[in-house]
Design a protein around this motif. Sequence first.
Motif, PDB file in Angstrom:
ATOM      1  N   PRO A  73       0.962  -1.032  -0.020  1.00  0.00           N
ATOM      2  CA  PRO A  73       0.023  -0.107  -0.045  1.00  0.00           C
ATOM      3  C   PRO A  73       0.733   1.283   0.060  1.00  0.00           C
TER       4      PRO A  73
ATOM      5  N   ASP B  60       0.973   4.322   0.863  1.00  0.00           N
ATOM      6  CA  ASP B  60       0.242   5.703   1.381  1.00  0.00           C
ATOM      7  C   ASP B  60       1.093   5.766   2.575  1.00  0.00           C
TER       8      ASP B  60
ATOM      9  N   PRO C 247      -6.336   5.547   6.597  1.00  0.00           N
ATOM     10  CA  PRO C 247      -7.189   4.661   6.038  1.00  0.00           C
ATOM     11  C   PRO C 247      -7.210   3.212   6.855  1.00  0.00           C
TER      12      PRO C 247
ATOM     13  N   PRO D  83      -5.661   0.243   1.332  1.00  0.00           N
ATOM     14  CA  PRO D  83      -6.299   1.413   0.450  1.00  0.00           C
ATOM     15  C   PRO D  83      -6.110   0.690  -0.916  1.00  0.00           C
TER      16      PRO D  83
ATOM     17  N   ARG E  65      -7.027   1.930  -3.688  1.00  0.00           N
ATOM     18  CA  ARG E  65      -6.691   2.856  -4.676  1.00  0.00           C
ATOM     19  C   ARG E  65      -5.106   3.025  -4.621  1.00  0.00           C
ATOM     20  N   ARG E  66      -4.585   2.955  -3.570  1.00  0.00           N
ATOM     21  CA  ARG E  66      -3.146   3.222  -3.537  1.00  0.00           C
ATOM     22  C   ARG E  66      -2.395   1.746  -3.524  1.00  0.00           C
TER      23      ARG E  66
ATOM     24  N   PRO F 135      -9.858  13.326  -2.223  1.00  0.00           N
ATOM     25  CA  PRO F 135      -8.987  12.422  -1.251  1.00  0.00           C
ATOM     26  C   PRO F 135      -7.601  13.041  -1.207  1.00  0.00           C
TER      27      PRO F 135
END
Length: 519
Positions: free
Chosen positions: A124, A126, A155, A159, A161-162, A492
């Motif tokens: 991830p 992030d 989060p 995540p 999306r990451r 975001p």
Amino acid sequence: MRTRLVRIACLFTSIAPAAAAVMGLASSPALAEEKSTPAQQTEGPGSSVPAEGPKAGAAPPPAASKVAAPKASVGAPKASAKKKAPEAPPLPPAPARLWLIAPSPHGPWTLRIDNEGERPMRIPADVRLLRLEVDTLNKRTKKTVRCAAPAGLKPSGFPERRALLLAPGQSYMEHFDPRLLCFGKDEAALAGGSVVKAWYGWGPPPKWSKKPPAAPFAAESTDHPPAFAPAPGLAGPTVVLSYGLPHEEATETEHAGDAKTPSLADQTAQPQDDKAAQPQGDKAAQPQGDKAAQPQGDKAAQLQSDKAAQPTDDKAAQTSADSSAGEAAEKRVPSDKDHGAGPRGKPIVDANAPRLELTSDPWSDAATPRSIVVRVSAKNAGRRPMTVAIRSRMFEFHVAGPNGETICAAAPPTGAVPRDLFKTLKPGASVDVSLLLREICPTDTFNREGLYEVTATLHANEPGTDLALDAYTALVPAKNTTLLRVKSAPEPFYAAAPRAVPTPKPEAGQASEHEDHDP
């Protein structure tokens, strides 16, 4: 009579054990089933028909099988246990390496994750999953400060999306502000000499737990079956914060100092040498010797002859020397006009005059853009009282955030401020104003989650002339900035998808240093 009673007692004594035995046999299920069989029903103490034996090849009665089965199972040897399947060898740990690069205590810092294995992995990407433990150096106030993103910003799960797939030899790098994690009072721990330990991802299961680690993972294999064991979190090497500036800022400061030093030296050294050597030498040598040696009567004749004999070039040189000497003397001896007034050309400053100083809260933590509040304080820093009007529409804010810079402008003067809104501030008195930035700034100023730097400016532009007042008017910028953190916003935290980069190769000098400090 007594004999009858003895006989009855003996009869009851002989009948009681038999009755108990009969009741126990009747209660057993096996005997109850045996009584229900046809053979036992036909057989009786007074029956003349003999009981038929079991036929050849016939199955035994069900009651008999139920009674005999448990006895056979008790006496039979136990069956051999099943052989356990051979355990698979444990998987190697995830070949992911975490780096935390902190060139200075104030940032920016760099987060870096390398894939040092031979198979791809999924991570991830992030920075909000990063946690810091900062040990301060001060012995009196030595403590451990734990910095992490708040619940609304971090989060809760992986995540998606990451999600980033790192091939062997690739890395993920992200620059961030450490104040995003060490926010508010925890920022004081980010000082020179502090020891920082980094952890990325989620915590491992407790030591007493025998269960394997469960998702989400900070690094896991993309193969099936997996090539290495998943890692709930990654630990980074210990970092000691430096006392100085980053290398780039220090280099710029040195170059700026080198550029200014020659000009200052030229201004202070070269003109003084010329002025002190030539005019003073001419004054001390030539005029004083002529005055002492020549009589007064011959003075006029000598001067006329010198004027006639000297060429025009000598006259010009002598005139320039005299004028420069006069200017030097004027500079050395201050005049009565400049005495006590400071350097020539600078106005006199009244240190006791009333003046405003503007300060704002050092930080503000907001859950949403609607709840952003900045508290500003205007203080009379002079030694005399003042009359001033301070309204919320007079404040201007300069906002620097993830989406760039925005100016929230102040309203122009109206000249319609009533008399009761003009306040008289004594020396040291202050006025506090709490402002909702959503009402002052454009609607899209705080649309993204993250950190913002807000600088306030007061436009005190109401003189009060219509009310026969002499109010204070000035443009007062704030002495400090407000660090604002927005936990939740319509947009975001990241505006673009993550991407992998080739792992940077360390230099020759850095390679040996990293090997020595590896955990």
